[in-house]
Design a protein around this motif. Structure first.
Motif, PDB file in Angstrom:
ATOM      1  N   ALA A  30       0.819  -1.215   0.000  1.00  0.00           N
ATOM      2  CA  ALA A  30       0.000   0.000   0.000  1.00  0.00           C
ATOM      3  C   ALA A  30       0.852   1.264   0.000  1.00  0.00           C
ATOM      4  O   ALA A  30       0.369   2.345  -0.327  1.00  0.00           O
ATOM      5  CB  ALA A  30      -0.931  -0.002   1.215  1.00  0.00           C
ATOM      6  N   TYR A  31       2.132   1.133   0.344  1.00  0.00           N
ATOM      7  CA  TYR A  31       3.009   2.300   0.474  1.00  0.00           C
ATOM      8  C   TYR A  31       3.989   2.461  -0.687  1.00  0.00           C
ATOM      9  O   TYR A  31       4.662   3.480  -0.778  1.00  0.00           O
ATOM     10  CB  TYR A  31       3.776   2.217   1.792  1.00  0.00           C
ATOM     11  CG  TYR A  31       2.934   2.614   2.986  1.00  0.00           C
ATOM     12  CD1 TYR A  31       3.080   3.861   3.580  1.00  0.00           C
ATOM     13  CD2 TYR A  31       1.972   1.758   3.485  1.00  0.00           C
ATOM     14  CE1 TYR A  31       2.296   4.235   4.658  1.00  0.00           C
ATOM     15  CE2 TYR A  31       1.177   2.115   4.555  1.00  0.00           C
ATOM     16  CZ  TYR A  31       1.342   3.352   5.137  1.00  0.00           C
ATOM     17  OH  TYR A  31       0.549   3.721   6.198  1.00  0.00           O
ATOM     18  N   TYR A  32       4.067   1.473  -1.555  1.00  0.00           N
ATOM     19  CA  TYR A  32       5.031   1.547  -2.659  1.00  0.00           C
ATOM     20  C   TYR A  32       4.846   2.810  -3.496  1.00  0.00           C
ATOM     21  O   TYR A  32       5.815   3.473  -3.868  1.00  0.00           O
ATOM     22  CB  TYR A  32       4.867   0.325  -3.574  1.00  0.00           C
ATOM     23  CG  TYR A  32       5.655  -0.892  -3.165  1.00  0.00           C
ATOM     24  CD1 TYR A  32       5.457  -1.505  -1.930  1.00  0.00           C
ATOM     25  CD2 TYR A  32       6.582  -1.471  -4.028  1.00  0.00           C
ATOM     26  CE1 TYR A  32       6.152  -2.630  -1.569  1.00  0.00           C
ATOM     27  CE2 TYR A  32       7.287  -2.600  -3.662  1.00  0.00           C
ATOM     28  CZ  TYR A  32       7.071  -3.181  -2.440  1.00  0.00           C
ATOM     29  OH  TYR A  32       7.773  -4.302  -2.076  1.00  0.00           O
ATOM     30  N   ARG A  33       3.606   3.138  -3.822  1.00  0.00           N
ATOM     31  CA  ARG A  33       3.309   4.252  -4.720  1.00  0.00           C
ATOM     32  C   ARG A  33       3.745   5.603  -4.164  1.00  0.00           C
ATOM     33  O   ARG A  33       3.928   6.556  -4.910  1.00  0.00           O
ATOM     34  CB  ARG A  33       1.813   4.289  -5.031  1.00  0.00           C
ATOM     35  CG  ARG A  33       1.351   3.226  -6.002  1.00  0.00           C
ATOM     36  CD  ARG A  33       1.664   3.596  -7.428  1.00  0.00           C
ATOM     37  NE  ARG A  33       1.317   2.542  -8.362  1.00  0.00           N
ATOM     38  CZ  ARG A  33       1.636   2.550  -9.638  1.00  0.00           C
ATOM     39  NH1 ARG A  33       2.323   3.565 -10.136  1.00  0.00           N
ATOM     40  NH2 ARG A  33       1.295   1.557 -10.421  1.00  0.00           N
ATOM     41  N   ASP A  34       3.861   5.701  -2.838  1.00  0.00           N
ATOM     42  CA  ASP A  34       4.205   6.982  -2.223  1.00  0.00           C
ATOM     43  C   ASP A  34       5.707   7.190  -2.077  1.00  0.00           C
ATOM     44  O   ASP A  34       6.147   8.246  -1.611  1.00  0.00           O
ATOM     45  CB  ASP A  34       3.554   7.085  -0.834  1.00  0.00           C
ATOM     46  CG  ASP A  34       2.038   7.148  -0.925  1.00  0.00           C
ATOM     47  OD1 ASP A  34       1.539   7.752  -1.897  1.00  0.00           O
ATOM     48  OD2 ASP A  34       1.368   6.591  -0.049  1.00  0.00           O
ATOM     49  N   ALA A  35       6.492   6.193  -2.448  1.00  0.00           N
ATOM     50  CA  ALA A  35       7.946   6.292  -2.289  1.00  0.00           C
ATOM     51  C   ALA A  35       8.594   6.811  -3.568  1.00  0.00           C
ATOM     52  O   ALA A  35       8.275   6.349  -4.661  1.00  0.00           O
ATOM     53  CB  ALA A  35       8.528   4.930  -1.915  1.00  0.00           C
TER      54      ALA A  35
END
Length: 247
Positions: free
Chosen positions: A124-129
């Motif tokens: 769920a956090y990949y896109r924000d990195a």
């Protein structure tokens, strides 16, 4: 019964992590004080230095036990945590400000759980990195073999323009090495990503990894169509200067 309860907690934790609140507003309106009050339940008098204007999110990925948490603590605090400690659950993070050509750059670094059961949380956090540091343990062939699977996940869940760097950690443990430096270099070349070996224990190349990432992200944000800074060239030149970990 105990296993069922753990699964429920993980599911609940997964849902909680996917909600984010962002504080916006003019400088000095009290955003930092508001956050401290919520986090610590107190007001800290005096003036805060304004929050750094340029910041990026860096995510640490890799199997459990490769040294991601120690790697982060070495960079953040210049210390190594000896002995065994609990594996990261879901997501943890630390902030650090680095200087790049006189400009302060804030890195928010996410330390992720390597276990399979927490993958839905980290996905769920990949896109924000904006950048991903992918670690394996040079004393663990399995952690190296799993790098391809991690890169597949990166391709599936991360942003197309995300900066990826491959790191062979624990290079200070020469007697336990099972993954050759050449193997890491070959895999990185295959995927077109920079590579270096690091040691969370001694600090070898830890600072360099984050500094290089900060420089690349700063360059991209300043002039995305004009790439003067070459990440691979910078890393190679710095590695030759240090001459550490056999690089």
């Amino acid at each position: 019964m105990e296993e069922k309860e753990e699964t429920m907690n993980i599911s609940s934790y997964d849902q909680d992590l996917q909600h984010k609140t962002i504080l916006v507003g003019d400088s000095s309106v009290g955003k930092t004080s508001l956050l401290v009050q919520f986090d610590q339940g107190k007001f800290i008098p005096g003036s805060f230095t304004s929050t750094v204007g340029i910041g990026f999110t860096v995510m640490l990925l890799g199997d459990s036990g490769v040294g991601k948490t120690c790697f982060l603590i070495q960079f953040k605090d210049g210390a190594f945590l000896s002995g065994a400690f609990l594996a990261t659950v879901g997501i943890d993070f630390r902030n650090k400000v680095v200087s790049v050509d006189g400009l302060k750059v804030k890195l928010q670094i996410w330390d992720t759980a390597g276990q399979e059961r927490f993958r839905s949380v980290t996905h769920a956090y990949y896109r924000d990195a904006q950048a991903l540091l992918l670690l394996y343990d040079i004393t663990s062939k399995t952690s190296f073999d799993n790098i391809r699977a991690w890169l597949t996940e990166v391709h599936e869940f991360a942003h197309q323009d995300v900066v990826v760097m491959l790191l062979g950690n624990k290079c200070d443990v020469a007697s336990g090495r099972v993954v050759r430096t050449e193997d890491g270099e070959s895999l990185a070349k295959e995927y077109g990503i920079p590579f270096m070996e690091t040691s969370a224990k001694t600090g070898i190349n830890v600072e360099l990894a984050f500094t290089a990432i900060a420089r690349e992200l700063k360059q991209r944000s300043a002039s995305p169509d004009e790439r003067k800074f070459q990440l691979n060239q910078y890393i190679e030149s710095q590695k030759k200067r240090s001459g550490c970990c056999g690089l």
